[in-house]
Design an enzyme around this catalytic site. Structure first.
Site, short mmCIF file in Angstrom:
data_model
loop_
_atom_site.label_atom_id
_atom_site.label_comp_id
_atom_site.label_asym_id
_atom_site.label_seq_id
_atom_site.Cartn_x
_atom_site.Cartn_y
_atom_site.Cartn_z
N ASP B 14 0.82 -1.21 0.00
CA ASP B 14 0.00 0.00 0.00
C ASP B 14 0.86 1.26 0.00
O ASP B 14 0.47 2.28 -0.58
CB ASP B 14 -0.92 -0.03 1.23
CG ASP B 14 -2.18 0.80 1.04
OD1 ASP B 14 -2.38 1.36 -0.06
OD2 ASP B 14 -2.98 0.89 1.98
N CYS B 240 -4.43 8.33 -0.85
CA CYS B 240 -5.81 8.05 -1.17
C CYS B 240 -6.03 8.58 -2.57
O CYS B 240 -5.94 9.79 -2.79
CB CYS B 240 -6.74 8.73 -0.18
SG CYS B 240 -8.46 8.61 -0.67
N ASN B 249 -1.49 5.77 5.11
CA ASN B 249 -1.84 4.81 6.14
C ASN B 249 -1.41 5.31 7.51
O ASN B 249 -0.58 6.20 7.64
CB ASN B 249 -1.12 3.47 5.87
CG ASN B 249 -1.68 2.74 4.67
OD1 ASN B 249 -2.55 1.91 4.80
ND2 ASN B 249 -1.18 3.07 3.47
#
Lengths: 304, 304
Positions: B14, B240, B249
């Site tokens: 991520d 995002c 995160n």
């Protein structure tokens, strides 16, 4: 359950006092007006301390008469001794914020007096204020309540003792302050409970920093224990003199987002609050303003 | 009370997938080893998705054999369809992370299928995996569980329904993911409770972003409801795609500091974890790494 949360914007004092650059008095006044217009009902506008040590606050006496004209605003100022308290009263401050460190070492470094001696000063200020025609609320900020960069861990029992002594000295309200930013949520809960046991509802507020990234988690822990007052700073300004590079106070914008999302009422209009960042950014171009909400934008799901 | 908290470091997946710049496979391997050596027992090392859409993950198949040699490490990989799941299994992944969005609109944008169709894919992956000699844990990441930038608010009831459907489809574990970063603490509590009612302890994890600055407050809310698993990312990388400028995160370093301070055991050595930032910073010079603990230093009161 009391759903109202009282926020005190400390940006003009705690935010500016360590900032790179000086904000001119005229900008301060315009900024404070924007903050008040956004719905902040309590603002710490400056301090009555040595202009040699904290030149950013030298104009506090000059801006107070203008700030006092702002409708419905509770005007707070910080002072560390009787002379400063008298100056704050003479300038018309509604609230005096007075620091008392739990850590004796920090107290000596911060105000030149140990904890017990500073509690005596608090008592003398209360005595003096009670003899005046105009009342002034006196709030004790119990500093280094969650640890001290010089003394290390601070026992919860000692936090409650100092808070109780401040209450006995006559403080109207008590705040617990995470001066160096060491607090974590379970510790906040323990310290709040112990202090509530000692002084009851006179424990009105937490003053939290975001040094370790835990500021809003610590605020949530306080909320869970019934705390309904917080200091915060637009853009998260303010630093920790004992931790270079550390971030500052908890971010007013993000705190308002959290509280309003959870159904608490702060009275703050979040878009107007975000708009008040522009003046701060232009007046202090060397400072990096923080805020998740400002960076990402207010989500479409926000209910306020 | 279970005092162990299981962390899954999602930085290599991520964190890197949206980063400015590509981290070479050799650096990824060195970084993953540093993370594992710091005590992280579960790491999401990459994804089996289109290398055209996510070029940063194109080397996932190549790095897995090396990562699998690291002692005691649980190796996770993400895939969005059966083809990717088969590739993850063939490469030797211990855990497949499979996204199912509560928001039908987000699901179509993210994986090209609506929520119900994606649940059917999950069932087909479980069926396929059960026919294989080597087991692979299959975790469903229930995405947009706290709001969607396209659909807006996401009802808690619907979150629990999708989680229940993922459990019926055979997912071993369920995570609730704040994909767009809209979550707030009371909502986390409500969604966790409703999902626990629906799937019990199979709800094992929260995947939180720090978009609005509330990441660790949301983690605390989850902890309070019994959640003992979290995704996190070193330096708070990850963005995002629907909120330019937003932070990523929750920060592994700060989460570890919070958890260990509160008496939870993560197995992570915080100084070694902080040391793993250097390689990340040098490999991705355009990315700003976050972390209060890294900026201010570990406080002397830290008990770990």
């Amino acid at each position: 359950m009391n759903q109202e949360v009282r926020l005190c914007e400390v940006g003009p004092r705690d935010g500016l006092q360590m900032a790179k650059g000086m904000m001119p008095a005229a900008d301060k006044l315009r900024w404070i007006r924007q903050l008040a217009d956004a719905g902040l009902r309590e603002i710490e506008v400056g301090s009555f301390v040595s202009p040699r040590l904290v030149p950013q606050m030298a104009d506090t006496g000059a801006i107070l008469p203008e700030v006092l004209k702002m409708d419905g605003l509770t005007v707070c100022a910080l002072a560390c001794n009787l002379k400063g308290a008298i100056a704050a009263h003479e300038a018309g401050a509604h609230v005096l914020s007075f620091p008392v460190s739990v850590s004796d070492t920090h107290s000596r470094a911060n105000v030149g007096k140990g904890t017990d001696a500073q509690l005596e000063v608090l008592a003398s200020i209360v005595d003096w204020a009670q003899s005046q025609a105009r009342p002034m609320r006196i709030d004790a900020a119990v500093a280094t309540a969650f640890g001290c960069s010089m003394e290390g861990a601070v026992p919860v029992r000692r936090v409650a003792q100092v808070a109780a002594a401040a209450a006995r000295a006559g403080a109207d309200e008590i705040a617990l302050a995470d001066t160096v930013g060491y607090a974590y949520p379970s510790q906040v809960r323990d310290a709040v409970r112990a202090t509530q046991d000692a002084v009851g509802e006179r424990l009105a507020k937490l003053h939290l920093h975001d040094t370790m990234g835990l500021g809003l988690a610590n605020a949530l822990a306080g909320l869970d224990e019934g705390i309904r007052g917080f200091d915060a700073c637009l853009g998260g300004l303010g630093g920790c003199p004992f931790a270079p590079g550390a971030s500052g106070n908890i971010v007013t914008e993000d705190l308002v987002f959290m509280l309003e999302s959870m159904g608490y009422r702060t009275g703050v209009d979040l878009p107007r609050l975000l708009a008040a960042r522009a003046l701060l950014a232009s007046a202090l171009p060397q400072e990096r303003l923080r805020s998740g909400v400002a960076a990402a934008g207010i989500p479409r799901t926000f209910r306020a």
